[in-house]
Write a protein that holds these residues in place. Structure first.
Motif, PDB file in Angstrom:
ATOM      1  N   SER A   1      31.942 -31.587 -73.223  1.00  0.00           N
ATOM      2  CA  SER A   1      32.892 -30.394 -74.250  1.00  0.00           C
ATOM      3  C   SER A   1      33.485 -31.131 -74.977  1.00  0.00           C
ATOM      4  N   PRO A   2      33.734 -31.368 -76.127  1.00  0.00           N
ATOM      5  CA  PRO A   2      32.779 -31.111 -77.624  1.00  0.00           C
ATOM      6  C   PRO A   2      31.761 -31.639 -77.974  1.00  0.00           C
ATOM      7  N   LYS A   3      30.137 -31.138 -77.978  1.00  0.00           N
ATOM      8  CA  LYS A   3      29.279 -32.435 -77.771  1.00  0.00           C
ATOM      9  C   LYS A   3      29.050 -32.409 -79.357  1.00  0.00           C
ATOM     10  N   MET A   4      28.121 -34.631 -78.396  1.00  0.00           N
ATOM     11  CA  MET A   4      28.777 -35.573 -79.890  1.00  0.00           C
ATOM     12  C   MET A   4      27.739 -36.108 -79.608  1.00  0.00           C
ATOM     13  N   LYS A   5      27.530 -36.502 -80.469  1.00  0.00           N
ATOM     14  CA  LYS A   5      25.929 -37.363 -81.205  1.00  0.00           C
ATOM     15  C   LYS A   5      26.174 -38.226 -80.696  1.00  0.00           C
ATOM     16  N   GLN A   6      25.116 -39.422 -80.870  1.00  0.00           N
ATOM     17  CA  GLN A   6      25.224 -40.644 -80.705  1.00  0.00           C
ATOM     18  C   GLN A   6      25.651 -41.749 -81.631  1.00  0.00           C
ATOM     19  N   ASP A   7      26.496 -42.151 -80.950  1.00  0.00           N
ATOM     20  CA  ASP A   7      27.317 -43.511 -81.704  1.00  0.00           C
ATOM     21  C   ASP A   7      27.729 -44.518 -81.168  1.00  0.00           C
ATOM     22  N   PRO A   8      27.139 -45.711 -81.935  1.00  0.00           N
ATOM     23  CA  PRO A   8      27.465 -46.925 -82.366  1.00  0.00           C
ATOM     24  C   PRO A   8      28.816 -47.611 -81.579  1.00  0.00           C
ATOM     25  N   THR A   9      29.428 -47.387 -82.158  1.00  0.00           N
ATOM     26  CA  THR A   9      30.765 -47.517 -83.109  1.00  0.00           C
ATOM     27  C   THR A   9      31.843 -47.739 -81.692  1.00  0.00           C
ATOM     28  N   PRO A  10      32.869 -49.192 -81.285  1.00  0.00           N
ATOM     29  CA  PRO A  10      33.294 -49.151 -79.779  1.00  0.00           C
ATOM     30  C   PRO A  10      34.495 -48.166 -81.170  1.00  0.00           C
ATOM     31  N   ARG A  11      34.790 -47.819 -79.401  1.00  0.00           N
ATOM     32  CA  ARG A  11      36.354 -46.797 -79.949  1.00  0.00           C
ATOM     33  C   ARG A  11      37.154 -47.315 -78.777  1.00  0.00           C
ATOM     34  N   ARG A  12      38.982 -46.980 -78.938  1.00  0.00           N
ATOM     35  CA  ARG A  12      39.627 -47.690 -77.927  1.00  0.00           C
ATOM     36  C   ARG A  12      39.495 -45.806 -77.717  1.00  0.00           C
ATOM     37  N   VAL A  13      39.654 -45.196 -75.888  1.00  0.00           N
ATOM     38  CA  VAL A  13      40.099 -44.426 -75.532  1.00  0.00           C
ATOM     39  C   VAL A  13      40.899 -44.530 -74.419  1.00  0.00           C
ATOM     40  N   LEU A  14      41.851 -43.359 -74.296  1.00  0.00           N
ATOM     41  CA  LEU A  14      42.546 -43.720 -72.847  1.00  0.00           C
ATOM     42  C   LEU A  14      41.682 -42.113 -72.160  1.00  0.00           C
ATOM     43  N   LEU A  15      42.030 -42.863 -71.114  1.00  0.00           N
ATOM     44  CA  LEU A  15      41.573 -41.406 -69.453  1.00  0.00           C
ATOM     45  C   LEU A  15      43.113 -41.572 -68.529  1.00  0.00           C
ATOM     46  N   ALA A  16      42.627 -39.822 -68.626  1.00  0.00           N
ATOM     47  CA  ALA A  16      44.200 -39.268 -67.895  1.00  0.00           C
ATOM     48  C   ALA A  16      43.612 -38.028 -67.035  1.00  0.00           C
ATOM     49  N   TRP A  17      44.609 -37.629 -65.993  1.00  0.00           N
ATOM     50  CA  TRP A  17      44.024 -36.643 -65.232  1.00  0.00           C
ATOM     51  C   TRP A  17      45.844 -36.227 -64.669  1.00  0.00           C
ATOM     52  N   LYS A  18      45.643 -35.004 -64.946  1.00  0.00           N
ATOM     53  CA  LYS A  18      47.251 -34.746 -64.418  1.00  0.00           C
ATOM     54  C   LYS A  18      47.848 -34.607 -65.162  1.00  0.00           C
ATOM     55  N   GLY A  19      47.916 -34.741 -66.332  1.00  0.00           N
ATOM     56  CA  GLY A  19      49.014 -34.564 -67.159  1.00  0.00           C
ATOM     57  C   GLY A  19      49.454 -36.106 -67.723  1.00  0.00           C
ATOM     58  N   GLU A  20      48.338 -37.356 -67.208  1.00  0.00           N
ATOM     59  CA  GLU A  20      49.116 -38.736 -67.209  1.00  0.00           C
ATOM     60  C   GLU A  20      47.762 -39.441 -67.437  1.00  0.00           C
ATOM     61  N   VAL A  21      48.331 -40.693 -68.122  1.00  0.00           N
ATOM     62  CA  VAL A  21      46.972 -41.567 -68.712  1.00  0.00           C
ATOM     63  C   VAL A  21      47.431 -42.595 -67.529  1.00  0.00           C
ATOM     64  N   PHE A  22      45.866 -42.930 -66.806  1.00  0.00           N
ATOM     65  CA  PHE A  22      46.075 -44.240 -65.546  1.00  0.00           C
ATOM     66  C   PHE A  22      45.007 -45.199 -66.007  1.00  0.00           C
ATOM     67  N   GLY A  23      44.577 -45.525 -67.821  1.00  0.00           N
ATOM     68  CA  GLY A  23      43.278 -46.315 -67.675  1.00  0.00           C
ATOM     69  C   GLY A  23      43.630 -46.675 -69.050  1.00  0.00           C
TER      70      GLY A  23
END
Length: 317
Positions: free
Chosen positions: A229-251
């Protein structure tokens, strides 16, 4: 008490026309035509006007000096100005008042989407009068020399007058296209905030870090990362994402969006982030990122913007 919605010129004119003794008016900006009508309808009554008078407002055509001149010509009116004024309200005879979002301009009365409340609770009205009197005591009078100075300022277009024109045809509100990233630069995506409860419930992995260490394959450089959630439709656009856990971004990684099959949906994934170019990073606390209210999110997706990403790059080095 009742709601006042735009256009509200007819109600405003009737309100000031019913004044018997004193009218108090507070609004940052005025234009000439509404003031001419107000003075005509409220002739023979005492009127006090509190307004904003700053160079940028005059240069941007927000404040009409001609409106102030019109008021000053009226012997029954007094005008003062105060800095940082944003409040808008009118009080009639200490018996009734309107508090509104609208300036007393043509746009504020007729065109803009405005809203306010009108009430005749004497206790509340009296409190509003006391507030007006306190502001009035702090405000300054406008001298002829000051008015001449402001009237001589060069006028230009409002800084907002060209907003949106670079996007070509009109677009629906909320659908304004984002400025495309430079060639070869991924678009801005999200901070993917993982749920502690989900990992405890599933029991397969201790954390997203544990899962990545086991599933990430440096040879293939690609991993489908299931999400609900939220559900998203297929999108081939490359996007920058950050990954987080317990209030911290780890990668961080680059991600595209892939729709899930019926079997994958049955297993709990509504769609997948296809991760590439994943990199571990020095943990960065949410408290050090300019998230504002978005910091409250303990799970889900937080929309990335350039300020957040810049702060992350600085702190993850």
């Amino acid at each position: 008490m009742w709601i006042v919605t735009s256009p509200w010129r007819v109600e405003f004119n009737a309100f000031v026309g019913a004044v018997k003794n004193t009218l108090r008016v507070v609004a940052p900006f005025y234009s000439s035509e509404p003031m001419v009508e107000l003075l005509r309808r409220c002739k023979g009554r005492k009127k006090y006007f509190l307004l904003a008078l700053e160079e940028q407002a005059v240069k941007g055509n927000f404040q009409a000096i001609s409106a102030i001149k019109t008021i000053l010509k009226d012997r029954e009116s007094e005008v003062r100005f105060i800095r940082n004024l944003h409040a808008k309200f009118v009080v009639a005879d200490e018996r009734e008042a309107i508090v509104t979002s609208a300036n007393l301009t043509g746009g504020g009365l007729d065109k803009n989407i405005e809203m306010g409340v009108r009430f005749n609770d004497l206790k509340i009205v009296k409190s509003l009068v006391h507030h007006f009197d306190a502001l009035w005591a702090k405000a300054a009078t406008i001298t002829t020399k000051e008015l001449e100075y402001y009237d001589a300022l060069p006028r230009g277009k409002s800084k907002d007058s060209n907003r949106g024109k670079t996007h070509g045809p009109k677009v629906r509100f909320g659908k304004l296209p984002r400025r495309p990233p430079a060639p070869g630069t991924p678009a801005l995506g999200w901070i993917i905030v993982h749920s502690e409860e989900a990992y405890k419930r599933d029991g397969d992995w201790e954390s997203p870090m544990h899962q990545l260490k086991n599933q990430w394959r440096s040879k293939t450089r690609e991993l489908d990362w299931g999400w609900t959630s939220p559900k998203m439709k297929q999108d081939p656009t490359p996007r920058r994402v950050l990954l987080a856990w317990k209030g911290e971004v780890f990668g961080h990684a680059i991600a595209t969006i892939k729709e899930a099959t019926e079997d994958e949906i049955a297993e709990g994934s509504e769609f997948f982030f296809t991760l590439t170019e994943f990199q571990w990073a020095k943990p960065v606390s949410f408290k050090t990122l300019p998230l504002g209210r978005r910091r409250r999110h303990h799970r889900g997706l937080i929309r990335l913007d350039e300020k957040i990403l810049a702060a992350y790059w600085t702190r993850s080095k």
